[in-house]
Design an enzyme around this catalytic site. Structure first.
Site, PDB file in Angstrom:
ATOM      1  N   TYR A  23       0.845  -1.345  -0.042  1.00 41.01           N
ATOM      2  CA  TYR A  23       0.110   0.087  -0.128  1.00 41.01           C
ATOM      3  C   TYR A  23       0.755   1.218   0.078  1.00 41.01           C
ATOM      4  CZ  TYR A  23      -3.473   3.517   1.592  1.00 41.01           C
ATOM      5  OH  TYR A  23      -4.062   4.731   1.506  1.00 41.01           O
TER       6      TYR A  23
ATOM      7  N   GLU B  87      -3.217   7.628  -4.164  1.00 39.12           N
ATOM      8  CA  GLU B  87      -3.362   6.368  -3.371  1.00 39.12           C
ATOM      9  C   GLU B  87      -3.050   5.381  -4.451  1.00 39.12           C
ATOM     10  OE1 GLU B  87      -6.175   4.273  -0.126  1.00 39.12           O
ATOM     11  OE2 GLU B  87      -7.216   5.384  -1.929  1.00 39.12           O
TER      12      GLU B  87
END
Length: 421
Positions: free
Chosen positions: A144, A232
């Protein structure tokens, strides 16, 4: 996904005053395929892909872009998360599929023009106008990565985790030590040391460390140059050939930068937005649609929030946040009324004006003219105070309209709730 994480580990900058209120975010949201194109321009590794709008375009893409691929990933393009677990109103399960190239036309036909419902869209769902055809990569490790703005450090904050592809919020709650946060000094920019800390947080198993550091620096440059508020990637992944690849993309941009990011803001897809908010923006009104029954028109964001609070206190529910600003014209007031009356859920309208720069007589004239242009079928409660208040009240009284006047905000809220119940 990053919102829940920020709430717990960054600066708690997104506060919600009650479940019924929405927090207005100053941002432009773009589709995944658009974000991937931007990242590619900055040298970030992304899967080969192309967005298509028709089945015929999908067929051509297979022949021209993916002539040697046996399988492809097909992703519905909507401005909401949870697509993979979403359901189309037509019955098709999932907004993301890995299929044989021979099946692409069939699946594209079942997605395009259909409504996809996810946990973020609400029951109404969103229309799929494009699908993104992507090369299927062999991912051996998913991580992530995100960059956002942090109030505590007054600058960009890079967030990394060695696990990705699943809910980062859950990971942050269960394994907070796995989350790495690296604040960036905006005066210096990202350094090799900063980027190395991020790579250590990602903990890639086979990707070249120096190349990974350069990828992180490229992502920061994109964030900085494009006036992002959020970048993101979930997951940022390692492939079987040890490449670090952005397998997903979510980018938001600061609305205040629209004047210098014209190419990016030209990517805006208004078909994915609340049409009421689009109309309000064109009239330079600050509007957010909610789910209540009492439409609100107020001048000033603080007064608007207080008005919604008091409506709730007296047993009602606001249908919107609408701030006409301090220098709204009569025409803007008319447009505001058109937006409010176009909402079928609105059962009463509360106008709450404290005149400073905004003059009460201008609001009153706007209300009267709006009533002449729209078919007012719901009661309207008006509270005016401040500059030119006597002229404003006289205009309303002489209009002959069946308006309900109030002396103060508390009185106005009670009358608005009583008017529709």
């Amino acid at each position: 996904m990053v919102r829940g994480l920020l709430k717990n580990i960054a600066s708690r900058s997104l506060s919600v005053a009650g479940k019924w209120q929405h927090h207005q975010l100053r941002r432009l949201n773009i589709h995944e395929y658009q974000g991937a194109e931007l990242m590619s321009k900055y040298g970030v590794n992304v899967p080969k892909g192309i967005a298509v709008s028709t089945v015929e375009e999908a067929k051509n893409a297979i022949n021209q872009v993916f002539p040697n691929e046996n399988e492809l990933v097909i992703k519905s393009q909507i401005l909401a998360g949870g697509r993979g677990l979403g359901t189309f109103k037509s019955g098709l399960k999932g907004g993301v599929h890995i299929v044989k190239t021979a099946q692409i036309e069939d699946i594209a036909g079942k997605m395009l023009g259909q409504i996809l419902v996810t946990k973020q869209t609400g029951s109404h769902g969103k229309l799929v106008s494009k699908v993104y055809l992507c090369q299927k990569l062999s991912l051996v490790n998913e991580m992530y990565f995100a960059i956002t703005l942090d109030r505590k450090t007054a600058g960009p904050l890079i967030i990394a985790c060695s696990k990705g592809g699943t809910s980062i919020e859950d990971l942050a709650e269960k394994f907070p030590d796995m989350i790495i946060k690296v604040p960036i000094d905006v005066s210096k920019g990202i350094t090799d040391e900063d980027a190395a800390k991020v790579v250590d947080g990602l903990a890639p198993k086979g990707a070249d460390r120096n190349q990974s550091i350069e990828q992180v620096k490229s992502l920061y440059e994109l964030f900085r140059d494009s006036d992002c508020t959020l970048l993101e990637i979930n997951p940022i992944a390692e492939t079987a050939d040890n490449q670090l690849v952005a397998a997903d993309a979510k980018l938001n941009f600061d609305d205040n930068a629209a004047y210098r990011q014209k190419e990016i803001f030209a990517l805006r897809d208004t078909t994915q937005e609340d049409p009421r908010e689009v109309t309000a923006a064109k009239a330079d009104l600050n509007y957010i649609g909610l789910d209540g029954e009492i439409g609100c028109m107020v001048n000033g964001a603080g007064l608007a929030m207080a008005t919604m609070d008091i409506i709730k206190l007296h047993g009602g529910t606001p249908a919107n946040f609408l701030d006409v600003g301090g220098n709204a014209s009569e025409g803007q007031v008319v447009e505001a009324f058109k937006i409010l009356t176009a909402d079928d859920k609105v059962k009463a309208i509360l106008v709450n004006i404290f005149g400073g720069i905004m003059k009460c007589d201008v609001i009153a004239s706007g209300i009267v003219n709006a009533a002449k242009q729209v078919d007012l079928k719901v009661p309207v409660v008006v509270r005016l105070e401040g500059t030119n208040v006597d002229q404003g009240k006289r205009i309303l009284k002489e209009s002959g309209l069946a308006l309900i006047t109030a002396e103060d905000l508390d009185d106005a809220a009670q009358k608005a709730v009583k008017a529709y119940k």
